[in-house]
Design an enzyme around this catalytic site. Structure first.
Site, mmCIF file in Angstrom:
data_model
loop_
_atom_site.group_PDB
_atom_site.id
_atom_site.type_symbol
_atom_site.label_atom_id
_atom_site.label_comp_id
_atom_site.label_asym_id
_atom_site.label_seq_id
_atom_site.Cartn_x
_atom_site.Cartn_y
_atom_site.Cartn_z
ATOM 1 N N ARG A 187 27.310 68.195 29.840
ATOM 2 C CA ARG A 187 28.051 69.433 30.078
ATOM 3 C C ARG A 187 29.483 69.096 30.490
ATOM 4 O O ARG A 187 29.703 68.081 31.185
ATOM 5 C CB ARG A 187 27.405 70.262 31.214
ATOM 6 C CG ARG A 187 25.943 70.502 31.077
ATOM 7 C CD ARG A 187 25.588 71.252 29.831
ATOM 8 N NE ARG A 187 26.123 72.616 29.812
ATOM 9 C CZ ARG A 187 26.127 73.389 28.738
ATOM 10 N NH1 ARG A 187 25.674 72.939 27.582
ATOM 11 N NH2 ARG A 187 26.603 74.608 28.802
ATOM 12 N N HIS A 218 32.826 56.836 28.787
ATOM 13 C CA HIS A 218 32.886 57.351 27.418
ATOM 14 C C HIS A 218 32.760 56.157 26.468
ATOM 15 O O HIS A 218 33.447 55.144 26.660
ATOM 16 C CB HIS A 218 34.212 58.084 27.192
ATOM 17 C CG HIS A 218 34.312 58.682 25.829
ATOM 18 N ND1 HIS A 218 33.577 59.789 25.446
ATOM 19 C CD2 HIS A 218 35.024 58.299 24.734
ATOM 20 C CE1 HIS A 218 33.847 60.072 24.186
ATOM 21 N NE2 HIS A 218 34.721 59.190 23.735
ATOM 22 N N GLU A 233 40.746 67.933 34.203
ATOM 23 C CA GLU A 233 40.289 69.183 33.588
ATOM 24 C C GLU A 233 40.274 69.136 32.060
ATOM 25 O O GLU A 233 39.779 70.062 31.431
ATOM 26 C CB GLU A 233 41.130 70.353 34.116
ATOM 27 C CG GLU A 233 40.817 70.606 35.585
ATOM 28 C CD GLU A 233 41.553 71.796 36.161
ATOM 29 O OE1 GLU A 233 41.818 72.753 35.422
ATOM 30 O OE2 GLU A 233 41.867 71.746 37.364
ATOM 31 N N GLU A 275 28.890 48.876 28.532
ATOM 32 C CA GLU A 275 28.918 49.970 29.517
ATOM 33 C C GLU A 275 28.178 49.547 30.778
ATOM 34 O O GLU A 275 28.604 49.818 31.900
ATOM 35 C CB GLU A 275 28.263 51.228 28.941
ATOM 36 C CG GLU A 275 29.034 51.873 27.801
ATOM 37 C CD GLU A 275 28.371 53.155 27.309
ATOM 38 O OE1 GLU A 275 27.807 53.901 28.125
ATOM 39 O OE2 GLU A 275 28.418 53.405 26.099
#
Ligand code: GRF
Length: 236
Positions: free
Chosen positions: A110, A128, A161, A193
Site C-alpha cells: 500500500r 525497492h 510523499e 536486499e
C-alpha cells in the site's frame, strides 16, 4: 545539515542511550526481508528489536514467519477502511502504541500517505528492487529485465510523499546476463536486499544517518574505492 528526525536528536531512542531502537515492520507478502532483518537482530548485527509486524493481508506468508519468531503481529485489512488516510491513521496508532522509533516497509503493497509520514518524520524507510530513480512502481525487476539493462539492483530509501522517491540510504548493484529471465534477476536482487536492508536499519540504529537536501550522509562511512560492477565483465 538536517539530521534525521527533523530536530537535533537523530531518533527518539537516542534521547535515552539505554534504550534499543524499536522497529515496526509493515509487510504484505513472503517476508524474506522481514526474516533477514530478524535474523540480523538475532545474530547481533542489528541493535534493534521488532516491536510489531503489521500486515494488511491475512493470507500473507510473512505472518507465519513472524509468529515462528514470536514477534507480535497485527493484521489490519486495508479494505476495512473507507480511505487511505483512515487506514494509515490506524497503522500509525499501532506503531505509536508499540513505541516504534523506525518504521520499516518490507514488501508492503500500500502507498503510505502523509497521515502516517507526519507522525514518523524521517523515520519511515523502504526497500525497492531497482536502482532508483530507474524502474519505480510495481515489478521493477521485470521492468529492468524487459528494458535490457546490464546492471540492476536494489535501493533502501527514506519514504516521502512521492512513491519510490525519498532520499537514498544504500544501493546494491547486480549484473544482469543477456536474456536473463526476470525471475532470475528478481532472486539475485533479493539476495542483495537481504544484505543491505539489515545494514540500513543498523545505520539508523547507530544514529549515523542525516538528510541534507535529498541526500543522505552516512557518518563514518568508508570512502568508496575504485571497484566497480561492470556488466558485461571486461576480459581478464
Ligand atoms: C522485495 O523485492 C522488496 O524489494 C519489495 O517487495 C519485495 C518483498 O519481498 N518492496 P519479501 O516479502 O521481503 O520477500
Amino acid at each position: 545539515m538536517n539530521p534525521v528526525g527533523g530536530g537535533f536528536a537523530m531518533s527518539k531512542y537516542e534521547d535515552n542511550s539505554n534504550s534499543r531502537l524499536r522497529i515496526g515492520i509493515l509487510a504484505s507478502g513472503t517476508g524474506s526481508n522481514f526474516d533477514a532483518i530478524a535474523e540480523a537482530i538475532d545474530s547481533g548485527r542489528v541493535d534493534a528489536d521488532i516491536s510489531v509486524l503489521l500486515c494488511n493481508r491475512p493470507e500473507a506468508k510473512v505472518l507465519d514467519k513472524a509468529k515462528a519468531r514470536g514477534v507480535c503481529v497485527e493484521i489490519l485489512r486495508h479494505g476495512d477502511f473507507d480511505t487511505r488516510e483512515s487506514f494509515d491513521a490506524a497503522l500509525a496508532d499501532i506503531l505509536d502504541h508499540a513505541e516504534v522509533g523506525l518504521v520499516v516497509l518490507a514488501g508492503f503493497d500500500r502507498i503510505i500517505s502523509a497521515t502516517l509520514l507526519r507522525r514518523f518524520p524521517n523515520r519511515v524507510i523502504n526497500i525497492h528492487p531497482a536502482l532508483l530513480p530507474a524502474f519505480k512502481g510495481t515489478d521493477a525487476q521485470g521492468q529492468a529485465a524487459a528494458y535490457g539493462v546490464a546492471i540492476a539492483g536494489a535501493t533502501v530509501h527514506f519514504v516521502d510523499e512521492d512513491v519510490d522517491h525519498g532520499a537514498i540510504i544504500i544501493q546494491a548493484a547486480v549484473p544482469v546476463a543477456p536474456g536473463e529471465a526476470a525471475n532470475s534477476v528478481r532472486q539475485r536482487i533479493l539476495a542483495q536486499e537481504h544484505r543491505i536492508y539489515p545494514y540500513a536499519v543498523q545505520l539508523f540504529a547507530e544514529g549515523r544517518l542525516s538528510i541534507v537536501g535529498r541526500k543522505v550522509i552516512v557518518k563514518g562511512r568508508k570512502s568508496p574505492g575504485d571497484e566497480a560492477v561492470i556488466s558485461p565483465p571486461l576480459p581478464d
